[in-house]
Design an enzyme around this catalytic site. Sequence first.
Site, short mmCIF file in Angstrom:
data_model
loop_
_atom_site.label_atom_id
_atom_site.label_comp_id
_atom_site.label_asym_id
_atom_site.label_seq_id
_atom_site.Cartn_x
_atom_site.Cartn_y
_atom_site.Cartn_z
CG ASN A 99 -0.58 -14.71 -6.23
OD1 ASN A 99 -1.65 -15.20 -5.87
ND2 ASN A 99 -0.45 -14.05 -7.36
CG ASN A 122 0.00 -11.32 -11.90
OD1 ASN A 122 -0.44 -11.06 -13.01
ND2 ASN A 122 1.10 -10.80 -11.41
CB SER A 231 1.99 -4.55 -4.47
OG SER A 231 1.02 -4.57 -3.43
CB THR A 232 -1.46 -6.68 -7.91
OG1 THR A 232 -0.68 -6.43 -9.08
CG2 THR A 232 -2.86 -7.08 -8.33
N GLY A 233 -1.67 -6.28 -4.77
CA GLY A 233 -2.39 -6.57 -3.54
C GLY A 233 -2.91 -5.30 -2.87
CD1 TRP A 253 6.27 -14.10 4.39
CD2 TRP A 253 4.97 -13.31 6.03
NE1 TRP A 253 7.01 -14.12 5.55
CE2 TRP A 253 6.22 -13.64 6.57
CE3 TRP A 253 4.00 -12.77 6.87
CZ2 TRP A 253 6.53 -13.47 7.91
CZ3 TRP A 253 4.29 -12.61 8.20
CH2 TRP A 253 5.54 -12.96 8.70
CG HIS A 283 5.54 -3.27 -6.31
ND1 HIS A 283 4.66 -2.37 -6.86
CD2 HIS A 283 5.57 -4.33 -7.15
CE1 HIS A 283 4.18 -2.86 -7.98
NE2 HIS A 283 4.71 -4.04 -8.20
#
Length: 310
Positions: A99, A122, A231-233, A253, A283
Amino acid sequence: MFNCSDKAFGRSLSNLSDSRRGWKINLTLVTIIRKGILHFLDAERDVSIIKSSFKPGDTIHYVLDRRKTFTMSNTLHSLLPEVSPLKNKRYKTCAVVGNSGILLKSGCGKEIDNHDFVIRCNLAPLDEFTDDVGLRSDFTTMNPSVIQRVYGSLRNEMDKKRFILRLQQLNDSVLWIPAFMVKGGERHVEGVNNLILKHKLKLRTAYPSLRLIHAIRGYWLTNKIYIKRPSTGLLMYTMATRFCEEIHLYGFWPFPKDANGNPVKYHYYDTLKYHYYSSASPHRMPLEFKTLTALHSKGALKLTTSKCYL
Ligand SMILES: *[C@@H]1O[C@H](CO)[C@@H](O)[C@H](O)[C@H]1NC(C)=O
Ligand SMILES: *[C@@H]1O[C@H](CO)[C@@H](O)[C@H](O)[C@H]1NC(C)=O
Ligand SMILES: *[C@@H]1O[C@H](CO)[C@@H](O)[C@H](O)[C@H]1NC(C)=O
Ligand SMILES: *[C@@H]1O[C@H](CO)[C@@H](O)[C@H](O)[C@H]1NC(C)=O
């Protein structure tokens, strides 16, 4: 250390954008990584708990706070999938969309939507940003905290309506809710589940297994990547290795500035600030990013941080 004030930073980034065109997948490496991750978890199974493993009234210990528990409700149980939403699924190309504000003015929307499977994080808004982020969603994560932060805890009718409209955009794709992480989110999850049932929404709910996050952390730690909590990513990339051949990452990023020194928003859609290097943060996104950059260079995944040209 990888940080924005580093002189090397700008240079390594221009290499990253340059390497987008010449990038080639290394399927041998992709297979090695998939097998390595399978030693820790099978995403096909751990992507969600399933109905037959629980019954209403069962006690569940929170993943990140094992002393605290909650009780499986009838509503939650009725929304558990019968089988894993990823059972026997295989895709040639998958996009994992983070995001970051780096997506703004990227023009990556069409390219993202062209993948066989699109994972988003998310419940990020898409409507006003489709040129840059696309619209297609096959799998969307939603932390319970979003309900509080973006949808006013679903207390008034306006917020409920806005939320239902967003869920309707998902059609019959998967909504993935990490419901059992820490105490506090369960009432939001219950509110969401009630709305899904009341409005007979077609989306398919999934709730990650109690071991998923520990297993994924274990994989990265074993590979000497010392993250705190993924992290979710990173979770999505790690899971996607199970069922995707080529994984392309967008919107990753974790830095306040781009390679040219221009400010980059934490989220493309709001003004939330994030302290990327804070030791209080759960994170370690810059470290994750450095890891993903290395994997990009080796052809294990493709990381796009520049503009897209089809
Ligand atoms: C970033 O790198 C510079 C130069 O290497 C260093 O002086 C600075 O402390 C680093 N900042 C952070 C937040 O790590
Ligand atoms: C970037 O590319 C330049 C020249 O192509 C090379 O000298 C440099 O080592 C590269 N930097 C990184 C961090 O890979
Ligand atoms: C692909 O990855 C494997 C395993 O890391 C490596 O041995 C091989 O040299 C790589 N192939 C290319 C073309 O880079
Ligand atoms: C939902 O379905 C509509 C109509 O088929 C389509 O235009 C839209 O892109 C779909 N949304 C997602 C998120 O796939």
